[in-house]
Design a protein around this motif. Structure first.
Motif, mmCIF file in Angstrom:
data_model
loop_
_atom_site.group_PDB
_atom_site.id
_atom_site.type_symbol
_atom_site.label_atom_id
_atom_site.label_comp_id
_atom_site.label_asym_id
_atom_site.label_seq_id
_atom_site.Cartn_x
_atom_site.Cartn_y
_atom_site.Cartn_z
ATOM 1 N N PRO A 1 36.043 45.935 29.305
ATOM 2 C CA PRO A 1 34.698 46.083 29.884
ATOM 3 C C PRO A 1 34.686 47.065 31.054
ATOM 4 O O PRO A 1 35.027 46.713 32.173
ATOM 5 N N GLN A 2 34.291 48.292 30.794
ATOM 6 C CA GLN A 2 34.314 49.329 31.827
ATOM 7 C C GLN A 2 33.572 48.941 33.106
ATOM 8 O O GLN A 2 34.071 49.213 34.197
ATOM 9 N N PRO A 3 32.392 48.291 33.024
ATOM 10 C CA PRO A 3 31.723 47.928 34.283
ATOM 11 C C PRO A 3 32.519 46.926 35.125
ATOM 12 O O PRO A 3 32.307 46.806 36.315
ATOM 13 N N PHE A 4 33.439 46.201 34.493
ATOM 14 C CA PHE A 4 34.228 45.193 35.187
ATOM 15 C C PHE A 4 35.708 45.569 35.229
ATOM 16 O O PHE A 4 36.574 44.703 35.356
ATOM 17 N N ASP A 5 35.996 46.851 35.130
ATOM 18 C CA ASP A 5 37.375 47.327 35.070
ATOM 19 C C ASP A 5 38.212 46.827 36.242
ATOM 20 O O ASP A 5 39.324 46.333 36.050
ATOM 21 N N LYS A 6 37.689 46.910 37.438
ATOM 22 C CA LYS A 6 38.456 46.504 38.618
ATOM 23 C C LYS A 6 38.788 45.011 38.563
ATOM 24 O O LYS A 6 39.929 44.613 38.811
#
Length: 104
Positions: free
Chosen positions: A23-28
């Protein structure tokens, strides 16, 4: 990720992830799970990752990355149905055994 890193109150014992993508928006947040020593935390979910090697929507590399992130209790059911959920009898049996192994 939130349950492992932030102590999120929803902590299912088991989860089946179908065609999971990174999930790119939740990468961190998701990446931070790699710093968790899964053998040393109280919450250790078992996961079954269902994905296809020929999925054109969620590349299998991403699903495998999620599976590997969740450690030794992560299992995989790899199929060749593309971006579909396998519903054949063998797959359904695998889901049942995964979810209800203690009751069977």
């Amino acid at each position: 990720a939130r349950a492992l890193v932030e102590g999120y109150p929803v902590q299912p014992e088991k989860a089946i992830l179908m065609g999971a993508a990174w999930p790119q928006p939740f990468d961190k947040l998701v990446s931070s799970v790699s710093g968790v020593k899964l053998d040393e935390v109280p919450y250790q979910p078992r996961t079954l990752h269902v994905f296809a090697l020929n999925d054109k929507v969620n590349p299998p590399e991403m699903a495998l990355k999620i599976k590997n992130l969740l450690g030794h209790q992560a299992e995989a059911l790899i199929h060749e149905n593309g971006h579909d959920i396998p519903m054949d009898e063998d797959s359904l049996d695998r889901y049942r055994r995964f979810l209800f192994e203690d009751a069977l």
